[in-house]
Design an enzyme around this catalytic site. Structure first.
Site, PDB file in Angstrom:
ATOM      1  CG  ASN A  95      -2.535  -6.336   9.397  1.00 22.19           C
ATOM      2  OD1 ASN A  95      -2.951  -5.728   8.410  1.00 22.19           O
ATOM      3  ND2 ASN A  95      -1.257  -6.538   9.626  1.00 22.19           N
TER       4      ASN A  95
ATOM      5  CD  GLU B 285       0.367  -3.714   7.966  1.00 19.96           C
ATOM      6  OE1 GLU B 285       0.286  -4.914   7.652  1.00 19.96           O
ATOM      7  OE2 GLU B 285      -0.546  -2.892   7.791  1.00 19.96           O
TER       8      GLU B 285
ATOM      9  CB  THR C 288      -0.960   0.011   1.211  1.00 21.21           C
ATOM     10  OG1 THR C 288      -1.509  -1.299   1.385  1.00 21.21           O
ATOM     11  CG2 THR C 288      -2.098   0.983   0.988  1.00 21.21           C
TER      12      THR C 288
END
Length: 217
Positions: A212, A88, A3
């Site tokens: 997440n 992440e 992203t």
């Protein structure tokens, strides 16, 4: 690209078809060789803009074109690796270097299978030189007639697996130290040909799940 939107600019004068060709070549071995979790995003893009403000023109037969291409490739690779390193919950950057494959496509397929294996990624988080998980990923990557006796796996310069088993040169302390570094490399020989490919990824940590799981649209 996890992203991410990448914007690259040059002040050289380059026509659009050549610029597009240079970017595709650079992206193929940088942004298209990274993975965080194997997922994709609707918001992934890389653009290359030539403003022409310098007045320096580059054509397909320009003597400086090769130097420009090398600089673009290096920049894209550096940015791609930064994306993975900032994944992440990531704590380690992993380079999966596949050599002696029959083709580049085969080497790339094996590298991505390893890089996207949750078991390999969690072992990386634990700094565990788990050669069985790596070898298992190689085995299920879709290689026809793989001869496991020719496969060699090393963490950096530390051999961990040969001929389908633990390497007789394996030293636990050395391998564990290599796996504990911020940047880890899996050097893998398939013993099938002369092709090579590199893929970059990161580990899978507790924070990846937390980030997440807590995310809400």
């Amino acid at each position: 690209m996890a992203t991410m939107l990448a914007y690259i600019a040059t002040d050289a004068v380059i026509d659009q078809p050549l610029l597009r060709h240079l970017l595709r070549e650079a992206v193929a071995r940088s942004f298209n060789r990274i993975t965080v979790d194997g997922d994709t995003s609707t918001n992934d893009a890389c653009t290359l803009l030539a403003t022409g403000t310098s007045g320096v023109g580059l054509q397909s037969d320009s003597a400086d074109l090769d130097q420009f291409a090398k600089a673009l490739n290096a920049l894209c690779e550096a940015l791609a690796k930064e994306i993975v390193a900032d994944g992440e919950g990531a704590t380690r950057l992993l380079t999966v270097d596949i050599r002696s494959a029959l083709s580049e496509a085969e080497a790339e397929r094996v590298a991505f299978t390893i890089a996207e294996s949750p078991l390999v990624k969690t072992a990386l988080f634990a700094a565990d030189p788990n050669w069985g998980r790596i070898l298992a990923a190689i085995g299920r990557s879709g290689i026809n007639d793989l001869d496991v006796s020719k496969v060699r796996i090393a963490v950096g310069e530390c051999p961990i697996a040969e001929a389908g088993a633990l390497s007789p040169r394996y030293v636990e302390a050395d391998a564990a130290k290599a796996m504990s570094a911020d940047a880890v490399t899996f050097n893998i020989e398939l013993g099938r040909g002369s092709a090579q490919a590199v893929v970059w990824t990161c580990d899978l940590s507790f924070d990846y799940v937390r980030i997440n799981a807590e995310y809400r649209t």
